[in-house]
Design a protein around this motif. Structure first.
Motif, PDB file in Angstrom:
ATOM      1  N   ALA A   1       0.840  -1.201   0.000  1.00 58.25           N
ATOM      2  CA  ALA A   1       0.000   0.000   0.000  1.00 58.25           C
ATOM      3  C   ALA A   1       0.871   1.246   0.000  1.00 58.25           C
ATOM      4  O   ALA A   1       0.610   2.199  -0.755  1.00 58.25           O
ATOM      5  CB  ALA A   1      -0.919  -0.017   1.210  1.00 58.25           C
ATOM      6  N   VAL A   2       1.907   1.236   0.827  1.00 57.54           N
ATOM      7  CA  VAL A   2       2.798   2.408   0.881  1.00 57.54           C
ATOM      8  C   VAL A   2       3.540   2.568  -0.452  1.00 57.54           C
ATOM      9  O   VAL A   2       3.681   3.679  -0.975  1.00 57.54           O
ATOM     10  CB  VAL A   2       3.797   2.268   2.056  1.00 57.54           C
ATOM     11  N   LEU A   3       3.992   1.420  -1.009  1.00 59.96           N
ATOM     12  CA  LEU A   3       4.678   1.484  -2.312  1.00 59.96           C
ATOM     13  C   LEU A   3       3.759   2.056  -3.388  1.00 59.96           C
ATOM     14  O   LEU A   3       4.187   2.878  -4.213  1.00 59.96           O
ATOM     15  CB  LEU A   3       5.117   0.079  -2.735  1.00 59.96           C
ATOM     16  N   LEU A   4       2.520   1.659  -3.372  1.00 60.45           N
ATOM     17  CA  LEU A   4       1.577   2.158  -4.369  1.00 60.45           C
ATOM     18  C   LEU A   4       1.333   3.651  -4.203  1.00 60.45           C
ATOM     19  O   LEU A   4       1.268   4.402  -5.188  1.00 60.45           O
ATOM     20  CB  LEU A   4       0.249   1.386  -4.286  1.00 60.45           C
ATOM     21  N   VAL A   5       1.218   4.083  -2.945  1.00 57.25           N
ATOM     22  CA  VAL A   5       1.034   5.523  -2.708  1.00 57.25           C
ATOM     23  C   VAL A   5       2.251   6.289  -3.221  1.00 57.25           C
ATOM     24  O   VAL A   5       2.126   7.326  -3.894  1.00 57.25           O
ATOM     25  CB  VAL A   5       0.808   5.793  -1.197  1.00 57.25           C
ATOM     26  N   GLN A   6       3.433   5.755  -2.910  1.00 57.95           N
ATOM     27  CA  GLN A   6       4.651   6.439  -3.373  1.00 57.95           C
ATOM     28  C   GLN A   6       4.702   6.479  -4.899  1.00 57.95           C
ATOM     29  O   GLN A   6       5.101   7.477  -5.495  1.00 57.95           O
ATOM     30  CB  GLN A   6       5.883   5.727  -2.814  1.00 57.95           C
ATOM     31  N   THR A   7       4.289   5.392  -5.538  1.00 60.56           N
ATOM     32  CA  THR A   7       4.275   5.358  -7.005  1.00 60.56           C
ATOM     33  C   THR A   7       3.310   6.407  -7.549  1.00 60.56           C
ATOM     34  O   THR A   7       3.652   7.161  -8.489  1.00 60.56           O
ATOM     35  CB  THR A   7       3.827   3.966  -7.495  1.00 60.56           C
ATOM     36  N   LEU A   8       2.145   6.474  -6.951  1.00 60.95           N
ATOM     37  CA  LEU A   8       1.170   7.470  -7.395  1.00 60.95           C
ATOM     38  C   LEU A   8       1.703   8.882  -7.208  1.00 60.95           C
ATOM     39  O   LEU A   8       1.505   9.763  -8.060  1.00 60.95           O
ATOM     40  CB  LEU A   8      -0.134   7.302  -6.605  1.00 60.95           C
ATOM     41  N   LEU A   9       2.420   9.086  -6.114  1.00 64.93           N
ATOM     42  CA  LEU A   9       2.982  10.422  -5.861  1.00 64.93           C
ATOM     43  C   LEU A   9       3.985  10.794  -6.944  1.00 64.93           C
ATOM     44  O   LEU A   9       4.008  11.935  -7.430  1.00 64.93           O
ATOM     45  CB  LEU A   9       3.662  10.451  -4.488  1.00 64.93           C
ATOM     46  N   VAL A  10       4.784   9.808  -7.323  1.00 64.58           N
ATOM     47  CA  VAL A  10       5.772  10.072  -8.381  1.00 64.58           C
ATOM     48  C   VAL A  10       5.050  10.352  -9.695  1.00 64.58           C
ATOM     49  O   VAL A  10       5.407  11.275 -10.441  1.00 64.58           O
ATOM     50  CB  VAL A  10       6.730   8.871  -8.525  1.00 64.58           C
ATOM     51  N   LEU A  11       4.001   9.575  -9.972  1.00 64.59           N
ATOM     52  CA  LEU A  11       3.255   9.785 -11.214  1.00 64.59           C
ATOM     53  C   LEU A  11       2.608  11.163 -11.224  1.00 64.59           C
ATOM     54  O   LEU A  11       2.589  11.851 -12.250  1.00 64.59           O
ATOM     55  CB  LEU A  11       2.168   8.699 -11.368  1.00 64.59           C
ATOM     56  N   LEU A  12       2.106  11.577 -10.088  1.00 64.81           N
ATOM     57  CA  LEU A  12       1.467  12.896 -10.013  1.00 64.81           C
ATOM     58  C   LEU A  12       2.479  14.021 -10.187  1.00 64.81           C
ATOM     59  O   LEU A  12       2.141  15.140 -10.529  1.00 64.81           O
ATOM     60  CB  LEU A  12       0.756  13.052  -8.670  1.00 64.81           C
ATOM     61  N   LYS A  13       3.747  13.684  -9.922  1.00 61.28           N
ATOM     62  CA  LYS A  13       4.807  14.678 -10.089  1.00 61.28           C
ATOM     63  C   LYS A  13       5.142  14.835 -11.568  1.00 61.28           C
ATOM     64  O   LYS A  13       5.805  15.782 -11.980  1.00 61.28           O
ATOM     65  CB  LYS A  13       6.030  14.222  -9.303  1.00 61.28           C
ATOM     66  N   GLY A  14       4.710  13.867 -12.363  1.00 65.98           N
ATOM     67  CA  GLY A  14       4.937  13.934 -13.810  1.00 65.98           C
ATOM     68  C   GLY A  14       6.385  13.762 -14.189  1.00 65.98           C
ATOM     69  O   GLY A  14       6.895  14.391 -15.119  1.00 65.98           O
ATOM     70  N   ARG A  15       7.059  12.885 -13.500  1.00 65.41           N
ATOM     71  CA  ARG A  15       8.496  12.718 -13.728  1.00 65.41           C
ATOM     72  C   ARG A  15       8.740  11.807 -14.925  1.00 65.41           C
ATOM     73  O   ARG A  15       7.858  11.038 -15.326  1.00 65.41           O
ATOM     74  CB  ARG A  15       9.114  12.079 -12.482  1.00 65.41           C
TER      75      ARG A  15
END
Lengths: 738, 400
Positions: free
Chosen positions: A159-173
């Motif tokens: 769950a934490v990994l998925l949240v972190q992944t989503l955060l990175v995706l939202l950053k548009g990196r």
């Protein structure tokens, strides 16, 4: 150069502090071993489709099944240090707070999951992997699979990994495509596992389903704030996180709103987990620290003033110092902590009242010999726990045979215990009430006591009998030492620290062995030990009253004068005072007539009133004034005594003086006072000398002077054979002469 | 207190942060927009809700209080005033004369006092060391051993008197739990006199209470009341003697009926008459004992001790195994034994009527009085007789 030195030394400093704090939590850290991977759950009620940690089941991580405690401390401190330094790169108090909170609550079984969380955060944020998206993707997949294969807490990690992944995706990196693919792959894989492996889903949902588990069975599912150290851990971790949130609020406009919303939502949930569940504190706090780091552009520095740093460090030192009651960092000898059941029996099925103790029974050595009925894997036994808890309640209430419950189900432990084929029952040693009631059970008898648990064995199991007999002889030997033989009790009672000794003393007092109890706190004058001593005197007073219907001046005065003083000083809780008030009729006193208990007695106990007056009516052995004074002694009215002592003859005054002194002296000193007083007795009535000698003998028993006891009680008998104390005197003599 | 500092290492989040840094590299605080404030507001609300939920969870997580209670301790879970039962149920009037309803009474109850006075006269002849003393409020049993007097207050009279009556005294222990002293002397219906209480040695024992009777610890004492009272309240293992509802009354078997009364007779839950055969017997066996809860090896034809526990024998019977019969096939617990038709043969001939080969007729040629041979009365060691409910053909050598 000057500014770099503290930065370089900071991680080492944090590491050292974390290490020391973790070591300080285990008095035998230099000899103890812990598990870093969860054991296989092979209990009596384990379902066939139970999910087991694959790496453990395959025997791939046997090395992690028993690692030295010091190695665990190093590994755990490393994880904690990495987390702390992500929060603060300079010598910030934030890092100190995080280290403090995490170290106080670190858990061996959560070191590997914690490391997975840290590794995941690093993979997401590593600069070196930023331009190697394929490698990053591959490593993330490996990590996700690794958590499933190595830990039970993969639900939370994923769950934490998925949240972190989503955060990175939202950053548009850049490399977001791979991360999206990772997201999809993870979802598909988990879905596949859930559909194909029936035991997978409950384990995945552990971070949610713990909410439904009875805390009576797994106390670590309660809030960490119930304990002193847990409260501090929550406070310091909360301060560290709050400082970050505050800093983030100042920089908030830089963050995309979706990202901010997701991070804050995750933080909210994690904070809820951390403050409500001690079990998940360590993992939740690591995830919280890593996620809160997403809120700000750079690590921050707070409380950077040197004075505040010194105060923070001093606080940590004090914390370390406060734990020294149970710490033996510099001790040369390993104290025995627990009794060792495998020394008694080849094996058996075990009922644990507190499933937090399950890992102790699932070490490599013990798991092959003992199997638990259920353990702390709530994902497997959540539905069985209610029934299990009911049986535990029936065991503690000694409700043997079937009785109808208000939901029309059947209570009573006999049939369940028979069906489970259980032979050992393990009760936390702090559960004095349950231990007291179980000591009356016709089936379960004490096999061993230590500061952590009291182990009962089923009497009908032939294999238990040798230890049951030894345990009986051991505890009776402690209560009634004999001249003729000595007995090694180390196999039955184990005490590793003063705290444990006090717990054992409380257990022995609860099972009506007050002399035995006091032998464990002989040199302990702490307030906690004094309270136990009061309990023991109360138990002794009750014993004499039950066997003679006449209060023992010595025991009852000591019990009541101490108890009333302690109640006045607020040393007993309201519930404990209530309990004593209920017990006072057991020594012939009406709580309504004793000022300290009047407030807690709701209704008059007419039943006891008449009984008390009629019992006392049979005790007029001396003049009226002596009888009055005796009654005041029995109530523990020490203030009134001195003014009334003038009405007594010399011998009576001597006796009263000795009893009065005994209230303040140690048993050995009180015995000497009685001895001196007895030698000065002139032309006393035989009943008075007989009573004197009886008390003298009781003190000798308390001190352990069996010869003096026998002489004193024999002489007491010679002076007055039909004294009210005859029965109890004979009982004492019979016990020490066996 | 908190000041953002220049990052001392390259930051992974710099995509956004770099744009907000001032020329000297220090982050400049910016005023949050409304949207941002909304997000933070939500966060704050979420945090409060999370903490509240966490607190709520702590309250709910303790399930001990939610676990079903023993029925004899569920008096606060919807019990009705039992005097209202008779308003609709005819049985409610006569029930109070049954042995069940009278299985416990205070020792100072007039009927008990009369028996105790008779007992005192009996003791003056049979055991002069023992005596009963009466005062306005209490009854005390005494025993004199070599000039040392033991004494206990008698509080309760157990038993309806159909078989026997035994008195007990309540003794608080050092933790306030109630132990019971079972008095040494009991009243027996069969001899219309007194004798040593069943289970106690014929000779007095040593110890302060040795001449007065036998001590039962608190858990055992609780079980005594559980079967002789309809409800008892308990706190931390302490029975509250003042709240005991003496006797086995309506709701002890039928469960809480407050809703039933309030709804003027709505049938709520399963009716007792709809229970399965074994469950029905088990309801009675809660007090009269289950076969599976006897010690191993005790359930034997030649063991007369189990005769006292009727369900134990009943469930061994071929009649029980081959039919749907239960305790209430023959007994109506709402009537006194005298008022019941439990001694006739109409129950037996429901099956043994000569129409079915499986149900044979009496080999001795009897056509009535089945009970006398197949369920005889068995004499216990005390002056007590119980009907053997192990219904069977008794072979020569099987003592009655």
């Amino acid at each position: 150069m000057e500014s770099r030195t503290p930065q370089r030394s900071l991680p080492w400093g944090l590491f050292l502090i974390a290490c020391l704090l973790i070591l300080s939590r285990n008095p035998i850290w230099f000899a103890d071993q812990v598990r870093l991977v969860p054991p296989l759950s092979q209990c009596v009620l384990t379902p066939d489709d139970a999910w087991q940690v694959p790496a453990v089941e395959a025997g791939l991580v046997d090395l992690l099944a028993a690692v030295p405690y010091w190695l665990y401390a190093i590994l755990s401190a490393t994880v904690i240090t990495v987390v702390a330094t992500t929060l603060a790169v300079n010598s910030s108090c934030i890092a100190l707070f995080a280290v403090l909170g995490l170290s106080m609550m670190s858990d061996p079984l959560h070191v590997v999951p914690g490391a997975c969380l840290v590794l995941g955060w690093w993979l997401m944020n590593s600069l070196s992997l930023r331009h190697r998206a394929s490698i990053q993707f591959a490593l993330l997949c490996c990590l996700a699979l690794g958590t499933v294969f190595l830990t039970l807490e993969f639900g939370l990690i994923l769950a934490v990994l998925l949240v972190q992944t989503l955060l990175v995706l939202l950053k548009g990196r850049e490399g977001a495509g791979h991360l999206k693919f990772f997201l999809v792959m993870t979802g598909v894989t988990i879905g596949g596992f859930v559909l194909s492996l029936s035991g997978f889903r409950p384990t995945l949902l552990r971070p949610l389903t713990w909410v439904t588990v009875p805390v009576e069975l797994i106390s670590r599912l309660q809030t960490p704030m119930q304990t002193w150290s847990g409260g501090i851990a929550v406070a310091v971790t909360g301060i560290a996180v709050a400082l970050f949130v505050y800093a983030a609020f100042q920089q908030t406009e830089r963050m995309p709103k979706g990202r901010l919303l997701l991070t804050l939502t995750a933080l909210c949930l994690l904070w809820g987990l951390v403050i409500t569940c001690e079990y998940y504190f360590f993992l939740g706090a690591i995830a919280l620290c890593l996620l809160v780091r997403e809120l700000v552009a750079a690590p921050i520095e707070a409380f950077s003033r040197p004075a505040l740093r010194i105060i923070s460090l001093a606080g940590i030192v004090v914390l370390l110092g406060l734990q020294t009651d149970k710490v033996a960092i510099l001790a040369g000898q390993v104290p025995q902590q627990n009794v060792v059941p495998q020394n008694w029996v080849r094996g058996g099925r075990v009922i644990l009242l507190d499933l937090d103790r399950a890992p102790l029974w699932q070490t490599q050595q013990q798991s092959q010999r003992f199997s638990l009925i259920v353990d702390d894997r709530w994902d497997l036994y959540r539905k069985s726990y209610r029934e299990y808890l009911s049986v535990c309640r029936d065991l503690c209430d000694v409700s043997i045979d079937s009785f109808l419950r208000d939901d029309e189900s059947w209570g009573g432990y006999r049939q369940k215990v028979t069906a489970w084929d259980a032979s050992l029952l393990v009760v936390p040693s702090e559960e004095f009430g349950a231990i007291r009631r179980l000591s009356n059970s016709p089936h379960w008898k004490v096999m061993g006591i230590d500061g952590d648990r009291t182990i009962f064995g089923l009497q009908s199991v032939a294999e238990n009998l040798p230890q049951l007999n030894l345990a009986l002889r051991s505890i009776l030997y402690l209560e009634w030492p004999t001249i003729s033989s000595e007995l090694d009790i180390s196999n039955t009672i184990a005490v590793g620290s003063e705290q444990h000794a006090r717990t054992v003393a409380n257990v022995l007092c609860a099972i009506r062995l007050p002399f035995a109890a006091m032998r464990f706190i002989r040199n302990d004058s702490s307030p906690a030990a004094e309270k136990i001593r009061t309990r023991c005197y109360f138990e002794l007073a009750h014993r004499v009253y039950r066997h003679s219907s006449k209060g023992s001046l010595l025991d009852q005065y000591r019990a009541m004068s101490r108890l009333r003083r302690e109640v006045r000083n607020g040393e007993w809780s309201q519930e404990e005072v209530q309990n004593f008030a209920s017990a006072l009729p057991g020594i012939g006193l009406n709580p309504e007539t004793i000022p300290e208990f009047q407030s807690v007695v709701a209704d008059a106990t007419e039943l006891q009133d008449s009984r008390e007056s009629q019992r006392e009516g049979t005790q007029q052995i001396d003049s009226e004034s002596f009888a009055d004074l005796r009654q005041k002694f029995l109530r523990g009215d020490s203030i009134l005594l001195l003014s009334e002592a003038g009405e007594l003859d010399t011998n009576q005054r001597e006796l009263m003086g000795c009893v009065l002194a005994a209230g303040e002296l140690s048993a050995a000193d009180a015995m000497r006072a009685f001895e001196e007083s007895l030698s000065d007795l002139t032309s006393a009535k035989p009943e008075l000398i007989s009573e004197y000698k009886f008390y003298y003998g009781c003190l000798a028993l308390e001190v352990g002077e069996v010869r003096i006891l026998r002489e004193a009680l024999t002489e007491s008998n010679n002076f007055m054979q039909n004294s009210p104390f005859t029965e109890i005197r004979d009982l004492y003599l019979q016990q020490v002469s066996r | 207190m908190v000041k953002p500092v220049k990052s001392s290492q390259p930051d992974s989040n710099n995509a956004v942060s770099e744009s907000s840094q001032t020329a000297n590299g220090v982050d400049a605080p910016t005023k949050p927009s409304r949207k941002t404030l909304l997000v933070w507001g939500l966060f704050l609300a979420g945090s409060v809700i999370t903490v509240a939920m966490g607190w709520g969870r702590q309250q709910l997580a303790s399930v001990s209080n939610q676990l079903p209670q023993a029925r004899f301790q569920s008096v606060h879970s919807g019990w009705a005033d039992e005097s209202r039962c008779a308003e609709c149920h005819l049985e409610g009037e006569s029930f109070w004369e049954t042995g069940h309803a009278q299985s416990l009474r205070p020792a100072t109850d007039p009927e008990s006092l009369n028996k105790l006075k008779e007992l005192n006269d009996f003791l003056s002849q049979r055991s002069p060391a023992s005596a009963i003393e009466f005062s306005e409020q209490s009854v005390q049993a005494t025993y004199d051993r070599d000039g040392i007097e033991s004494r206990v207050q008698l509080d309760w009279c157990f038993g309806s008197g159909r078989h026997a009556q035994t008195w007990t005294g309540s003794l608080p222990d050092s933790q306030g739990l109630i132990d019971l002293l079972e008095y040494r002397w009991s009243s027996y219906h069969e001899i219309d006199s007194f004798d040593v209480t069943p289970g106690q040695p014929k000779e007095t024992q040593a110890g302060y209470f040795g001449g007065l009777g036998m001590l039962f610890d608190a858990p055992k004492a609780k079980m005594c009341f559980a079967c002789h009272a309809s409800s008892l309240e308990e706190t931390s293992g302490r029975i509250d003697l003042h709240t005991i509802k003496a006797g086995v009354t309506c709701q002890r078997c039928h469960g809480p009926r407050q809703q039933h009364v309030a709804s003027e007779g709505a049938i709520l839950g399963q009716k007792v008459t709809e229970l399965s055969q074994m469950e029905s017997v088990n309801r009675c066996a809660e007090c009269h004992r289950r076969a599976e809860e006897q010690e191993p090896g005790e359930v034997r034809r030649d063991n007369h001790k189990i005769v006292r526990f009727q369900p134990v024998g009943l469930v061994q019977s071929p009649c029980f195994k081959g039919s749907e019969m239960t305790c209430v096939t023959c007994h109506d617990p709402h009537r006194t034994l005298e008022a019941q038709d439990s001694l006739g043969i109409w129950q037996c001939v429901q099956c043994h009527d000569g129409t079915d080969d499986k149900h044979i007729l009496c080999g001795a040629g009897e056509i009535d009085n089945c009970i006398q041979c197949h369920m005889p009365k068995v004499q216990m060691s005390a002056p007590l007789q119980f009907t053997d409910h192990w219904i069977r053909v008794r072979h020569a050598g099987e003592a009655n």
